[in-house]
Design a protein around this motif. Structure first.
Motif, PDB file in Angstrom:
ATOM      1  N   PHE A 190       0.788  -1.227   0.000  1.00  0.00           N
ATOM      2  CA  PHE A 190       0.000   0.000   0.000  1.00  0.00           C
ATOM      3  C   PHE A 190       0.824   1.282   0.000  1.00  0.00           C
ATOM      4  N   ARG A 191       2.075   1.221   0.419  1.00  0.00           N
ATOM      5  CA  ARG A 191       2.907   2.426   0.416  1.00  0.00           C
ATOM      6  C   ARG A 191       3.939   2.438  -0.701  1.00  0.00           C
ATOM      7  N   LYS A 192       4.408   1.235  -1.071  1.00  0.00           N
ATOM      8  CA  LYS A 192       5.429   1.176  -2.109  1.00  0.00           C
ATOM      9  C   LYS A 192       4.888   0.658  -3.428  1.00  0.00           C
ATOM     10  N   GLY A 193       3.612   0.319  -3.467  1.00  0.00           N
ATOM     11  CA  GLY A 193       2.974  -0.055  -4.723  1.00  0.00           C
ATOM     12  C   GLY A 193       3.434  -1.369  -5.308  1.00  0.00           C
ATOM     13  N   TYR A 194       3.806  -2.328  -4.459  1.00  0.00           N
ATOM     14  CA  TYR A 194       4.252  -3.625  -4.958  1.00  0.00           C
ATOM     15  C   TYR A 194       3.063  -4.377  -5.562  1.00  0.00           C
ATOM     16  N   THR A 195       3.176  -4.783  -6.817  1.00  0.00           N
ATOM     17  CA  THR A 195       2.040  -5.382  -7.522  1.00  0.00           C
ATOM     18  C   THR A 195       2.210  -6.873  -7.815  1.00  0.00           C
ATOM     19  N   ALA A 196       3.416  -7.416  -7.628  1.00  0.00           N
ATOM     20  CA  ALA A 196       3.624  -8.844  -7.887  1.00  0.00           C
ATOM     21  C   ALA A 196       2.969  -9.674  -6.787  1.00  0.00           C
ATOM     22  N   PRO A 197       2.810 -10.977  -7.003  1.00  0.00           N
ATOM     23  CA  PRO A 197       2.212 -11.827  -5.969  1.00  0.00           C
ATOM     24  C   PRO A 197       2.951 -11.706  -4.636  1.00  0.00           C
ATOM     25  N   LEU A 198       2.184 -11.669  -3.569  1.00  0.00           N
ATOM     26  CA  LEU A 198       2.727 -11.464  -2.228  1.00  0.00           C
ATOM     27  C   LEU A 198       1.945 -12.333  -1.247  1.00  0.00           C
ATOM     28  N   LEU A 199       2.634 -13.250  -0.589  1.00  0.00           N
ATOM     29  CA  LEU A 199       2.028 -14.095   0.428  1.00  0.00           C
ATOM     30  C   LEU A 199       2.673 -13.815   1.779  1.00  0.00           C
ATOM     31  N   ILE A 200       1.924 -14.091   2.838  1.00  0.00           N
ATOM     32  CA  ILE A 200       2.424 -13.935   4.202  1.00  0.00           C
ATOM     33  C   ILE A 200       2.313 -15.294   4.877  1.00  0.00           C
TER      34      ILE A 200
END
Length: 404
Positions: free
Chosen positions: A77-87
């Motif tokens: 939300f702050r750096k605009g990362y658009t690739a898949p991201l899992l936690i």
């Protein structure tokens, strides 16, 4: 001192509210975004070491650690990362699943939610995860009661967008009977399944048939994935896994069962980073590579991170910038392999490519040891040997025979 780049904490009640537009846009096609990718599994603290080398078109991130949720929110939300991201909640590191409590997620209840499973899933969605992962405890060998309880509770959610985490002891893949039992439970779930293997050192190298049983599992369980692993990330992807995740450090390339201490080679003190030797398809300590080569010519690395400016014997210390440089090198090499793999037609052709690459790597050990005049200086890891003997036809025959 407060980190000004960190996101402001949201009220816990936000976890029960609908995601905002940016998050909602990511949710409906989450599996489409993950399909055929090999993600990099990394701690939030070391994300900066590898992020620039991750191919956003073919890869993505799995964040681990106590601050993974916060870091994911910052990225999304702050750096605009658009690739898949899992936690990955990684509850399995500290707690085992039981029949009574398959999701031992330690979190304070909110005004609206008091179920640990639903709280964890809501936290991940709120932080912008492509899809949320269940906080499953470690599933010990033959503990079918805990596995059944985790599967049944996930079925109650009736949400195929939830990734069911299956952190299982590798002994589930020891023989066909236990493998079939694991397959049967996982096939009960409609959504994606993320298998993670537990065991000391090199889990898949422990049992002679573990690699073939892993391929059988991937072949028969729809939407199966393999996370927190090493070479098997490529082997599983070649075998048809929906997606995989390669650990950026040795800690994230397998699971150590809760209560156990990670075993290491006590004869070799860890005073330098682990370095991926591309021709040998294995990790060695940078200091070990330097000692083995001595005065011999050392291969220069032309990966996207090294760009011909580093030799493989350069990573000899855990001080300064060398650990970050080694991590960037490792991921850059992995991305090269990934681009080559995904350029091959899925199916037998892709499996054959992986099989041939592993066989060639095993052959290189003799070539390189001869070139530095040190027989046995570098030894191929057991898992690489397993993949080098797992021909594509073998898994097809195994699968066909089992269906008769």
């Amino acid at each position: 001192m407060t980190d000004s780049s960190a996101p402001l904490p949201r009220p816990r009640s936000d976890l029960t509210e609908p995601p905002d537009a940016a998050s909602a846009k990511l949710q409906p096609d989450g599996m489409d975004l993950l399909q055929s990718r090999m993600l990099i599994q990394v701690s939030a603290a070391r994300l900066g070491y590898v992020q620039d080398q991750v191919d956003p078109g073919r890869s993505g991130l799995v964040l681990c650690g106590t601050d993974a949720v916060q870091k994911a929110g910052t990225l999304r939300f702050r750096k605009g990362y658009t690739a898949p991201l899992l936690i990955d909640p990684a509850v399995y590191e500290v707690s085992a699943a039981t029949e009574e409590n398959p999701f031992p997620y330690d979190v304070e209840p909110t005004l609206f939610l008091d179920d640990p499973l639903e709280l964890s899933l809501a936290e991940q969605r709120d932080a912008g995860a492509t899809l949320p992962m269940t906080p499953t405890g470690y599933i010990r060998a033959e503990d079918s009661d805990a596995l059944r309880a985790a599967v049944m509770r996930t079925l109650e959610l009736d949400d195929p967008s939830v990734i069911f985490s299956a952190p299982v002891d590798v002994s589930w893949l020891r023989d066909e009977e236990s493998t079939r039992q694991l397959i049967a439970y996982l096939k009960m779930l409609k959504g994606p399944k993320a298998i993670m293997l537990g065991g000391q050192m090199d889990p898949l190298g422990r049992y002679a048939k573990a690699v073939n049983h892993l391929r059988l599992l991937v072949n028969e369980v729809p939407q199966s994935a393999l996370l927190r692993t090493d070479l098997a990330a490529f082997g599983a992807l070649a075998a048809g896994a929906s997606f995989t995740a390669f650990g950026a450090s040795s800690r994230y390339r397998h699971i150590v069962a809760p209560g156990e201490k990670a075993q290491t080679n006590k004869r070799v003190p860890v005073r330098s980073p682990h370095v991926l030797f591309p021709e040998l398809m294995a990790f060695f300590l940078g200091e070990t590579i330097a000692k083995r080569y001595g005065g011999a010519d050392v291969p220069i690395c032309f990966c996207a991170a090294c760009e011909g400016s580093m030799a493989l014997d350069a990573f000899t210390s855990n001080r300064g910038e060398l650990p970050a440089a080694a991590a960037a090198h490792n991921v850059a090499v992995l991305m090269e392999w990934l681009r080559t793999l995904t350029a091959v037609e899925p199916g037998i052709a892709r499996q054959q490519w992986w099989f041939d690459r592993c066989r060639n790597a095993v052959d290189q050990y003799t070539v390189i040891n001869t070139s530095i005049r040190q027989p046995g200086a570098f030894k191929s890891p057991a898992q690489l040997d397993r993949w080098a003997h797992a021909a594509p036809a073998a898994v097809e025959a195994h699968s066909s025979d089992s269906r008769r």
